[in-house]
Enzyme design. Structure first.
Site: not given
Ligand code: UDP
Length: 333
Positions: A125, A149
């Site tokens: 990501t 995350y």
């Protein structure tokens, strides 16, 4: 069922019943590449998986299950989607994110090495970059995640790099920017009801399925004051995965690649585009900044084109929001 032996090697797709995983399963199936998927159906849907792909319901945290599936389906490569993806939730429940994303990826990578599988495509990501000082962001920019995350994904990247050096596990790490839209044929899309992503939320507001879209922050240092993101159509992203797999199957080496178009759109632009394609207003309210949102995230997008020969087919914001809206209309309200 997964004890059966077959002749053709399959790619093991973890999380194939989810949003991006299911688009990739359809892309693989369109390309005639056999796959098998493991999904615990915690957020995924059985119906998203193409009929031709065996779905093993279970947890990738189980090394036993992984090995049985890898052996039973002659798995020669892995594409790893299964994981948790909601940034604010990762702040509240960091252990769950490190377990689901990092620890389970460790279990998976170890199983690959034990089973002699030397190819993995990993869903990373742009959150690994944190709040970058300038855009576009190249793959060599500093990685300083600002939430668990991003950190959980960056740790997996590091593990894969180390496993490459020590055990010959070759990886293509794909750093996704803002993935949106749905399969143009309507076979799958983003089905999670508790959406937080802008385009999905805006579609829900337009359809009256939530009161309004909150525009988080209008005082950012951007031309119209709202945040800028690089939105990529999920079908183009799925194609990138197929190319990454073919690269590894050809014997190609490890790569880290941004997945974006190299072009940003602001929140206001997204809303205006959705209104233009639908001819209907999006109920929207201006709101405070959402903590942790960097003003701009735009990919430097050359490397993936050079390395994989990736040519996007859906790189227009209109097409992204039109497909997202069409999918949303088809869901039960
Ligand atoms: N955003 C917004 N309202 C929403 C959801 C998102 O204004 O209901 C904004 C958010 O602040 C960010 C952009 O839209 O600037 C993209 O957010 P999203 O959650 O889709 O993706 P992120 O960039 O956080 O991964």
């Amino acid at each position: 069922m997964f004890e059966e032996s077959e002749d053709t090697p399959r790619v093991l797709v973890t999380g194939g019943a989810g949003y991006i995983g299911s688009h990739v399963l359809h892309a693989l199936s369109d390309a005639g590449i056999p796959a098998v998927t493991i999904d615990n159906l915690s957020t995924g849907r059985r119906a998203a998986v193409p009929d031709s792909v065996p779905l093993i319901e279970g947890d990738i945290g189980s090394a036993d299950l992984l090995e049985r599936v890898m052996r039973g389906h002659r798995v020669d490569a892995v594409m790893h989607f299964a994981g948790s993806i909601v940034v604010p939730e990762s702040v509240e429940k960091p252990f769950a994110y490190y377990r689901n994303n990092t620890v389970n990826s460790l279990t998976l990578a170890e199983a690959c090495v034990r089973m002699g599988i030397d190819k993995i495509v990993f869903s990373s990501t742009a959150a690994v970059y944190g709040a970058p000082e300038s855009v576009p962001i190249t793959e060599d920019a500093p990685t300083i995640p600002i939430n668990p995350y991003g950190a959980s994904k960056l740790m997996t990247e590091q593990m894969l790099r180390d496993a490459g050096a020590a055990h010959g596990l070759r990886s293509v790490i794909l750093r996704y920017f803002n993935v949106a839209g749905a399969d143009p044929a309507g076979r799958t899309g983003q089905a999670t009801p508790v959406a937080t992503h802008l385009i999905k939320v805006a579609c829900q507001a337009l359809l009256g399925r939530r009161p309004a879209l909150s525009v988080f922050g209008t005082d950012y240092p951007t031309p119209d004051g709202t945040c800028i993101r690089d939105y990529i159509h999920v079908s183009d992203l799925a194609d990138a995965h197929v190319l990454a797999l073919l690269h590894l199957r050809r014997g190609g080496g490890s790569l880290v690649l941004n997945c974006g178009y190299g072009r940003g759109a602001s929140v206001h632009e997204v809303v205006r585009t959705l209104e233009a394609v639908s001819g209907e207003p999006v109920p929207a309210a201006l709101a405070e900044r959402r903590p942790g949102d960097p003003p701009q995230l735009v990919a430097a997008a050359a490397r993936i084109r050079e390395q994989l020969g990736w040519i996007p087919k859906h790189d227009r914001l209109e097409e992204i929001v039109r497909s997202a809206l069409a999918w949303e209309r088809g869901l039960e309200g």
